[in-house]
Write a protein that holds these residues in place. Structure first.
Motif, mmCIF file in Angstrom:
data_model
loop_
_atom_site.group_PDB
_atom_site.id
_atom_site.type_symbol
_atom_site.label_atom_id
_atom_site.label_comp_id
_atom_site.label_asym_id
_atom_site.label_seq_id
_atom_site.Cartn_x
_atom_site.Cartn_y
_atom_site.Cartn_z
ATOM 1 N N LYS A 16 0.827 -1.216 0.000
ATOM 2 C CA LYS A 16 0.000 0.000 0.000
ATOM 3 C C LYS A 16 0.857 1.260 0.000
ATOM 4 C CE LYS A 16 -3.786 2.514 0.558
ATOM 5 N NZ LYS A 16 -3.204 3.837 0.798
ATOM 6 N N THR A 19 2.474 1.759 -3.374
ATOM 7 C CA THR A 19 1.550 2.268 -4.395
ATOM 8 C C THR A 19 1.295 3.762 -4.219
ATOM 9 O OG1 THR A 19 -0.453 1.742 -3.103
ATOM 10 C CG2 THR A 19 0.385 0.037 -4.589
ATOM 11 N N THR A 20 1.265 4.234 -2.983
ATOM 12 C CA THR A 20 1.039 5.664 -2.760
ATOM 13 C C THR A 20 2.201 6.484 -3.286
ATOM 14 O OG1 THR A 20 2.022 5.673 -0.544
ATOM 15 C CG2 THR A 20 -0.325 5.186 -0.698
ATOM 16 N N GLY A 23 2.058 6.372 -7.102
ATOM 17 C CA GLY A 23 0.981 7.222 -7.609
ATOM 18 C C GLY A 23 1.386 8.680 -7.662
ATOM 19 N N TRP A 66 -4.379 -4.960 -6.847
ATOM 20 C CA TRP A 66 -3.320 -3.973 -6.653
ATOM 21 C C TRP A 66 -3.142 -3.081 -7.880
ATOM 22 C CZ3 TRP A 66 -2.243 -2.541 -2.100
ATOM 23 C CH2 TRP A 66 -2.293 -3.454 -1.033
ATOM 24 N N VAL A 70 -3.109 0.958 -7.595
ATOM 25 C CA VAL A 70 -2.108 1.817 -8.230
ATOM 26 C C VAL A 70 -2.783 2.907 -9.062
ATOM 27 C CG1 VAL A 70 -0.333 1.900 -10.031
ATOM 28 C CG2 VAL A 70 -0.223 0.139 -8.260
ATOM 29 N N SER A 73 -4.370 5.455 -6.993
ATOM 30 C CA SER A 73 -3.340 6.349 -6.468
ATOM 31 C C SER A 73 -2.990 7.441 -7.469
ATOM 32 C CB SER A 73 -2.091 5.541 -6.106
ATOM 33 O OG SER A 73 -1.065 6.390 -5.630
ATOM 34 N N SER A 220 9.400 6.299 -10.092
ATOM 35 C CA SER A 220 8.176 5.560 -10.419
ATOM 36 C C SER A 220 8.511 4.158 -10.892
ATOM 37 C CB SER A 220 7.380 6.293 -11.507
ATOM 38 O OG SER A 220 6.947 7.554 -11.063
ATOM 39 N N LEU A 224 7.532 0.651 -9.125
ATOM 40 C CA LEU A 224 6.755 -0.329 -9.888
ATOM 41 C C LEU A 224 7.405 -1.708 -9.820
ATOM 42 C CD1 LEU A 224 4.505 -1.123 -11.850
ATOM 43 C CD2 LEU A 224 5.976 -0.330 -13.728
ATOM 44 N N ILE A 227 6.703 -3.181 -6.449
ATOM 45 C CA ILE A 227 5.306 -3.600 -6.342
ATOM 46 C C ILE A 227 5.085 -4.906 -7.099
ATOM 47 C CG2 ILE A 227 2.929 -3.018 -7.014
ATOM 48 C CD1 ILE A 227 3.731 -0.060 -6.552
#
Length: 247
Positions: A16, A19-20, A23, A66, A70, A73, A220, A224, A227
């Motif tokens: 989580k 992902t924030t 985003g 998920w 994403v 986000s 980013s 990624l 994640i």
């Protein structure tokens, strides 16, 4: 249908927060790569498609869930930024606005379903309330993070540290003061947004803005990869398959 959200474990919170952060930097990267209006439109369309598939599934699917988070986000970040950049609304005002909006979502959710426990999400209506709440928490967290970093002049690193301290309070209050579990969960859930976004911004922005100047694109991409690795692990091991008990 079966519960549509993952079990709340350490993996849940780690993914989580990642992902924030993704985003936040992805939103900034896309806004500089193309026209912001086009970026918002593309993010909204992608989110709509993924959520449509998510709603059609009958159980929790890690990669799909998920992917939706994403995109929420990214889109939630853009929604909060539009109010400030596009309409000139101060972060203090947008933070209050999204806080009121989130309270309204929770109020309507509870009045309709009599529960806010995420592992009670076994109907279409409850899932609809859940994702509406998730989108609003991201927008609120984005506005709050920008409020502390810029308006209150804490900077991105200072904001990250502040929210890291704050997010430790709900579980401590739950353990030592008997804070309601559902309330503690949602407070922590909201705080993951400014926590991850603040540290991601700190890594991505220029040194002149108090950052490490790694670039929003590379940050980013790194997030990624992290994640994808964690979600792939969860897809194989099924360690976050939801149980039927409460949060």
């Amino acid at each position: 249908m079966a519960v549509k959200v993952p079990e709340v474990t350490m993996y849940f919170w780690v993914v989580k927060v990642l992902t924030t952060g993704m985003g936040e930097t992805t939103s900034d990267f896309l806004a500089h790569l193309m026209d912001p209006v086009i970026a918002v439109g593309l993010a909204g369309c992608a989110l709509g498609i993924v959520l449509a598939v998510q709603f059609r599934t009958r159980s929790y699917v890690p990669w799909l869930y998920w992917a939706a988070v994403v995109l929420v986000s990214v889109f939630g970040t853009m929604a909060a930024d539009v109010l400030h950049v596009g309409f000139g609304i101060p972060y203090a005002v947008s933070t209050v606005f999204f806080a009121v909006a989130l309270a309204a979502v929770f109020g309507l959710w509870y009045a309709t379903e009599k529960t806010l426990v995420i592992h009670s999400i076994t109907t279409f209506r409850r899932e609809l309330f859940y994702w509406l709440a998730v989108v609003t928490t991201f927008a609120l967290g984005t506005a709050a993070g920008d409020l502390t970093a810029t308006t209150l002049h804490l900077g991105y690193l200072g904001s990250g540290v502040a929210f890291a301290v704050l997010i430790a309070l709900p579980p401590l209050a739950r353990r030592w003061l008997g804070l309601n579990a559902v309330f503690a969960f949602w407070v922590a859930y909201v705080l993951t947004r400014p926590l991850g976004a603040s540290f991601a911004d700190w890594m991505g922005v220029s040194t002149g803005r108090g950052g490490l100047d790694l670039g929003t694109g590379p940050v980013s991409l790194a997030l990624l990869v992290a994640i994808l690795a964690l979600v792939g692990y969860l897809s194989i091991t099924r360690k976050d398959v939801p149980r039927t008990d409460d949060v």
